[in-house]
Design an enzyme around this catalytic site. Structure first.
Site, PDB file in Angstrom:
ATOM      1  CG  ASN A  27      27.790   3.569  15.428  1.00 41.28           C
ATOM      2  OD1 ASN A  27      26.906   3.668  14.575  1.00 41.28           O
ATOM      3  ND2 ASN A  27      28.441   2.442  15.644  1.00 41.28           N
TER       4      ASN A  27
ATOM      5  CE  LYS B 237      30.576   1.868  12.874  1.00 45.04           C
ATOM      6  NZ  LYS B 237      30.605   0.773  11.874  1.00 45.04           N
TER       7      LYS B 237
ATOM      8  CG  ASP C 265      30.332  -0.671  15.790  1.00 45.18           C
ATOM      9  OD1 ASP C 265      31.492  -0.588  15.333  1.00 45.18           O
ATOM     10  OD2 ASP C 265      29.333  -0.853  15.079  1.00 45.18           O
TER      11      ASP C 265
END
Length: 361
Positions: free
Chosen positions: A165, A162, A160
């Site tokens: 984050n 991105k 994840d």
């Protein structure tokens, strides 16, 4: 109401067995608990419930404390994810990650105490229309390459990566957070689940899902890094993908659409982005060695990057907390069980339970 979740079932997982050197997911000895922290302010909501700034009373060190209501966790069927995230975070520590320091629980909540990073996340800065320069994005690529290389050494795919984050510290260095959907793969294993955030997910994840192919591995995080770097430079993503796009159409898209690179970017940066956004994972840059060998980064002194000695081009505004100010008001006014009243509440529950017990005897 749903029955109370039996945390005792999880005790086996939480308290490490005597033979294991691993720290338990929740400290059985309860060395550290909620009372050891002073709550300074609420700052937001994350995948793991809510977040506030705390100060450890004995050392006066500041941290972010994430907390999640157990009952809600059960109702949303998130118990497994929470435990997996905790198990992973307990085993890792790196300069460009958001590291876990303590975890504990009480009757109501689970708590994770992590590095406090006050520079805001990259999504926030994109929304504020920050114009990231090539030099700035180049450093993010280096810092994230080091983080991903470390995760690979620990057999972890983050899944994840991105802008949402990536948290900045006050100097502007990047730190990867949110291991909510990370997975551990042992030598030679491959992951197969359709996991991630669609616009950042590598083509092979969709392929594997549709054709039940051979699955995917660490390369997927490097694709996401490429998508993110492109988005930071350009303000939009290389492919126009949204969460509601059907998987079939995405597989088609990667084989037909070619990415447009800006003519204002340096040739070397474009070459690096092309290698990160290579559809075939076998030909994609997907380890630190690949990145270090690229012409664009030939002048990088990696030991300086590791020590945070390279100055970021973008430094978040001091004096402003990069988060939504309405959240703090909500926490104080609307929350039915606010954190700052916890001690009183638990004491009240305890005395109520005690009086129940005595009335039954």
């Amino acid at each position: 109401p749903a029955p109370m979740f039996h945390w005792s079932k999880w005790k086996k997982r939480m308290g490490a067995s005597a033979s294991s050197s691993k720290r338990p997911v929740f400290d059985e000895r309860e060395d550290v608990n909620f009372d050891h922290f002073q709550i300074l302010r609420a700052i937001g909501k994350g995948s793991f419930g809510k977040v506030c700034i705390v100060q450890k009373r004995d050392t006066e060190k500041m941290y972010a404390m994430k907390y999640m209501n157990k009952q809600q966790c059960i109702e949303r069927d998130e118990v497994r994810n929470v435990f997996r995230e905790l198990e992973i975070l307990q085993e890792i520590e790196h300069v460009f990650l958001v590291n876990l320091w303590y975890s504990f629980q009480d009757e109501e909540d689970m708590f994770m105490v992590v590095d406090l990073l006050l520079g805001g996340d990259l999504r926030y800065h994109l929304q504020q229309n920050v114009q990231f320069t090539e030099e700035t994005v180049k450093l993010y690529i280096c810092e994230m390459a080091l983080a991903l290389d470390y995760l690979r050494s620990q057999h972890i795919i983050h899944r994840d990566v991105k802008p949402d984050n990536i948290l900045l510290d006050e100097q502007g260095h990047a730190h990867l957070t949110d291991f909510n959907i990370a997975t551990i793969i042992r030598d030679g294993e491959r992951a197969t689940a359709l996991a991630g955030t669609k616009p950042y997910m590598a083509p092979e994840i969709f392929h594997s899902f549709l054709n039940g192919g051979t699955g995917y591995s660490f390369e997927v995080d490097w694709w996401s890094l490429g998508v993110m770097a492109y988005e930071l430079l350009r303000g939009w993503r290389p492919y126009d993908i949204h969460s509601n796009n059907p998987v079939e159409s995405l597989v088609q898209l990667f084989s037909t659409v070619s990415v447009q690179y800006s003519s204002t970017w340096s040739k070397e940066m474009v070459a690096l982005l092309r290698k990160l956004l290579t559809v075939n994972p076998e030909h994609r840059f997907s380890c630190l060695g690949d990145i270090q060998a690229s012409t664009y980064l030939s002048g990088v002194v990696w030991s300086d990057v590791c020590e945070k000695r390279v100055e970021p081009g973008f430094v978040p505004n001091k004096g402003r907390l990069h988060c939504d100010p309405t959240f703090e008001l909500e926490e104080m006014i609307l929350e039915s069980r606010p954190l700052h009243k916890k001690k009183k509440r638990l004491a009240k529950n305890k005395s109520r339970d005690n009086s129940k017990d005595s009335s039954q005897s």
